[in-house]
Design a protein around this motif. Structure first.
Motif, PDB file in Angstrom:
ATOM      1  N   ARG A   1     -19.268  16.681 -68.430  1.00 59.31           N
ATOM      2  CA  ARG A   1     -17.886  16.740 -67.935  1.00 59.31           C
ATOM      3  C   ARG A   1     -17.846  16.708 -66.408  1.00 59.31           C
ATOM      4  NH1 ARG A   1     -17.453  20.574 -72.110  1.00 59.31           N
ATOM      5  NH2 ARG A   1     -17.572  22.297 -70.622  1.00 59.31           N
ATOM      6  N   ASP A   2     -18.752  17.460 -65.769  1.00 56.95           N
ATOM      7  CA  ASP A   2     -18.765  17.488 -64.308  1.00 56.95           C
ATOM      8  C   ASP A   2     -19.163  16.128 -63.726  1.00 56.95           C
ATOM      9  OD1 ASP A   2     -17.964  20.116 -64.251  1.00 56.95           O
ATOM     10  OD2 ASP A   2     -19.977  20.935 -63.916  1.00 56.95           O
ATOM     11  N   GLY A   3     -20.176  15.485 -64.312  1.00 56.75           N
ATOM     12  CA  GLY A   3     -20.593  14.182 -63.813  1.00 56.75           C
ATOM     13  C   GLY A   3     -19.543  13.118 -64.026  1.00 56.75           C
ATOM     14  N   TRP A   4     -18.849  13.194 -65.149  1.00 55.84           N
ATOM     15  CA  TRP A   4     -17.814  12.202 -65.488  1.00 55.84           C
ATOM     16  C   TRP A   4     -16.557  12.400 -64.647  1.00 55.84           C
ATOM     17  CZ3 TRP A   4     -13.507  12.901 -69.344  1.00 55.84           C
ATOM     18  CH2 TRP A   4     -12.833  11.700 -69.613  1.00 55.84           C
ATOM     19  N   ALA A   5     -16.111  13.642 -64.520  1.00 57.33           N
ATOM     20  CA  ALA A   5     -14.861  13.928 -63.827  1.00 57.33           C
ATOM     21  C   ALA A   5     -15.016  13.932 -62.313  1.00 57.33           C
ATOM     22  CB  ALA A   5     -14.305  15.279 -64.296  1.00 57.33           C
TER      23      ALA A   5
ATOM     24  N   GLU B   1     -23.094   8.346 -65.111  1.00 54.61           N
ATOM     25  CA  GLU B   1     -23.178   6.983 -65.647  1.00 54.61           C
ATOM     26  C   GLU B   1     -21.878   6.590 -66.341  1.00 54.61           C
ATOM     27  OE1 GLU B   1     -25.222   4.850 -69.473  1.00 54.61           O
ATOM     28  OE2 GLU B   1     -26.546   6.139 -68.280  1.00 54.61           O
ATOM     29  N   LEU B   2     -21.332   7.492 -67.141  1.00 53.73           N
ATOM     30  CA  LEU B   2     -20.087   7.187 -67.857  1.00 53.73           C
ATOM     31  C   LEU B   2     -18.938   6.976 -66.882  1.00 53.73           C
ATOM     32  CD1 LEU B   2     -20.209   9.592 -70.949  1.00 53.73           C
ATOM     33  CD2 LEU B   2     -21.305   7.385 -70.591  1.00 53.73           C
ATOM     34  N   ALA B   3     -18.929   7.745 -65.777  1.00 50.79           N
ATOM     35  CA  ALA B   3     -17.899   7.534 -64.760  1.00 50.79           C
ATOM     36  C   ALA B   3     -18.056   6.161 -64.126  1.00 50.79           C
ATOM     37  CB  ALA B   3     -17.991   8.621 -63.690  1.00 50.79           C
ATOM     38  N   GLY B   4     -19.291   5.789 -63.807  1.00 52.02           N
ATOM     39  CA  GLY B   4     -19.539   4.476 -63.222  1.00 52.02           C
ATOM     40  C   GLY B   4     -19.147   3.347 -64.156  1.00 52.02           C
ATOM     41  N   ALA B   5     -19.353   3.570 -65.460  1.00 50.52           N
ATOM     42  CA  ALA B   5     -19.004   2.553 -66.449  1.00 50.52           C
ATOM     43  C   ALA B   5     -17.505   2.511 -66.718  1.00 50.52           C
ATOM     44  CB  ALA B   5     -19.752   2.820 -67.753  1.00 50.52           C
ATOM     45  N   GLY B   6     -16.759   3.457 -66.137  1.00 54.17           N
ATOM     46  CA  GLY B   6     -15.304   3.443 -66.281  1.00 54.17           C
ATOM     47  C   GLY B   6     -14.811   3.902 -67.638  1.00 54.17           C
ATOM     48  N   ILE B   7     -15.560   4.790 -68.285  1.00 55.62           N
ATOM     49  CA  ILE B   7     -15.146   5.260 -69.611  1.00 55.62           C
ATOM     50  C   ILE B   7     -13.842   6.040 -69.519  1.00 55.62           C
ATOM     51  CG2 ILE B   7     -15.732   6.991 -71.388  1.00 55.62           C
ATOM     52  CD1 ILE B   7     -16.958   4.285 -71.828  1.00 55.62           C
ATOM     53  N   ARG B   8     -12.933   5.711 -70.429  1.00 55.73           N
ATOM     54  CA  ARG B   8     -11.646   6.397 -70.525  1.00 55.73           C
ATOM     55  C   ARG B   8     -11.505   6.989 -71.919  1.00 55.73           C
ATOM     56  NH1 ARG B   8     -11.032   1.356 -69.110  1.00 55.73           N
ATOM     57  NH2 ARG B   8     -10.033   0.852 -71.100  1.00 55.73           N
ATOM     58  N   GLY B   9     -10.748   8.038 -72.034  1.00 56.46           N
ATOM     59  CA  GLY B   9     -10.491   8.623 -73.344  1.00 56.46           C
ATOM     60  C   GLY B   9      -9.814   7.624 -74.261  1.00 56.46           C
ATOM     61  N   GLY B  10     -10.273   7.567 -75.506  1.00 56.76           N
ATOM     62  CA  GLY B  10      -9.679   6.674 -76.497  1.00 56.76           C
ATOM     63  C   GLY B  10     -10.287   5.292 -76.546  1.00 56.76           C
ATOM     64  N   GLU B  11     -11.202   4.975 -75.645  1.00 53.27           N
ATOM     65  CA  GLU B  11     -11.820   3.644 -75.628  1.00 53.27           C
ATOM     66  C   GLU B  11     -12.825   3.498 -76.758  1.00 53.27           C
ATOM     67  OE1 GLU B  11     -14.194   0.624 -72.576  1.00 53.27           O
ATOM     68  OE2 GLU B  11     -13.787   2.698 -71.989  1.00 53.27           O
ATOM     69  N   GLN B  12     -12.863   2.336 -77.403  1.00 55.53           N
ATOM     70  CA  GLN B  12     -13.818   2.027 -78.456  1.00 55.53           C
ATOM     71  C   GLN B  12     -15.118   1.533 -77.833  1.00 55.53           C
ATOM     72  OE1 GLN B  12     -13.276   2.080 -82.042  1.00 55.53           O
ATOM     73  NE2 GLN B  12     -15.467   1.762 -82.136  1.00 55.53           N
ATOM     74  N   VAL B  13     -16.237   2.164 -78.229  1.00 52.47           N
ATOM     75  CA  VAL B  13     -17.544   1.799 -77.689  1.00 52.47           C
ATOM     76  C   VAL B  13     -18.542   1.646 -78.839  1.00 52.47           C
ATOM     77  CG1 VAL B  13     -19.471   2.512 -76.222  1.00 52.47           C
ATOM     78  CG2 VAL B  13     -17.126   3.025 -75.523  1.00 52.47           C
ATOM     79  N   GLY B  14     -19.287   0.565 -78.817  1.00 54.81           N
ATOM     80  CA  GLY B  14     -20.410   0.409 -79.737  1.00 54.81           C
ATOM     81  C   GLY B  14     -21.646   1.021 -79.095  1.00 54.81           C
TER      82      GLY B  14
END
Length: 310
Positions: free
Chosen positions: A203-207, A245-258
């Motif tokens: 959470r800290d790395g992402w936010a 890494e998830l922040a850099g990849a631009g992950i947003r809540g609700g996004e579909q990821v394989g």
């Protein structure tokens, strides 16, 4: 009656070697794994290592082979080059390079390249895994392939429109083993994907990715001031790096990821992506690379067959 082998499928990485004998339908008939990656075979030669494994499995000499990974790099067996994106992932087999001067028919799959001058990127081996993942989840727009160098891929149908590499796994090893934080994390050891310290780190790395280097030093300070336990610090370190890494990849809540992964990496990334609100489709990495190799072989053999008939 036994099912005959149709092709030798090989994933040949920098530090690992995986080989499967596959039937025409893609069923695994036998397999071999070792640590004889590209960095280990230069002295003995790629053909010697491959044929040694095949002899152990009593594979017939006429059985062809399809290979992905670092065997096709500039320092590998034969350089297989790159396909520039946007690229149709289903076309990697048609662009495979045949290995010259060997008795067995052997083809090596090309990698993919982003030739941007600002953010160039390459993948080699993951494109085959991606093909298998696409066949498993053809409607996906985003795929995550964790590893030493994690890949995030954007797709429009079978077309790879972009990808980015994150050195998360390598950074974790380097920081955990070779910096002052080794005194706080205890060095090598397991990380539990459900450890609260791991999830807090995510959470800290992402936010707040801009504070990651500060958060890293806080692991040292926490041990000195509050006697934080090594396993807790190691879990938080892993979470911080994956969250960044998830922040850099631009992950947003609700996004579909394989999520194309296996074992511990699957558990860690599944927990991390879920913590950030992503909707996941888990795809086994071994299955994906085998399916990709089989599909690439079918495409390659159809193309070379057409050339022979022309």
């Amino acid at each position: 009656m036994s099912v005959p082998s149709a092709v030798v499928a090989v994933d040949w990485g920098t530090s690992s070697f995986r080989l499967w004998l596959l039937s025409a339908g893609g069923t695994v008939l036998a397999e071999h794994r070792s640590h004889e990656g590209m960095s280990e075979v230069a002295g003995r030669g790629f053909e010697t290592v491959l044929e040694g494994h095949l002899a152990t499995l009593s594979a017939p000499r006429e059985l062809p082979a399809i290979i992905c990974g670092m065997a096709g790099s500039r320092q590998g067996w034969v350089e297989a080059g790159y396909l520039d994106i946007p690229a149709n992932v289903t076309g990697i087999g048609q662009n495979a390079t045949r290995v010259p001067g060997v008795a067995r028919e052997i083809a090596i799959i090309p990698g993919l390249a982003v030739r941007s001058t600002d953010e160039p990127d390459v993948m080699r081996g993951e494109e085959t895994q991606l093909l298998g993942a696409y066949l498993e989840m053809p409607g996906g727009a985003r795929y995550c392939m964790p590893g030493t160098h994690s890949k995030w891929v954007s797709m429009d149908g079978p077309i790879v429109t972009g990808f980015e590499t994150y050195m998360t796994g390598e950074l974790f090893s380097a920081i955990n083993d070779n910096t002052i934080l080794a005194h706080s994390t205890g060095g090598a050891g397991p990380v539990d994907a459900q450890d609260p310290a791991f999830l807090t780190g995510v959470r800290d790395g992402w936010a707040r990715p801009e504070k990651t280097t500060h958060h890293l030093f806080s692991l040292r300070a926490g041990q000195l001031l509050h006697a934080t336990e090594a396993g807790c610090n190691r879990a938080r370190l892993s979470g911080l790096l994956i969250g960044t890494e998830l922040a850099g990849a631009g992950i947003r809540g609700g996004e579909q990821v394989g999520l194309v992964a296996s074992g511990l990496l699957q558990r860690l990334y599944h927990a991390a992506l879920s913590e950030c609100g992503a909707k996941l489709r888990d795809i086994d990495a071994d299955m994906a690379v085998r399916r990709g190799l089989m599909e690439a072989w079918r495409s390659y053999s159809a193309t070379t067959g057409d050339r022979k008939r022309a």
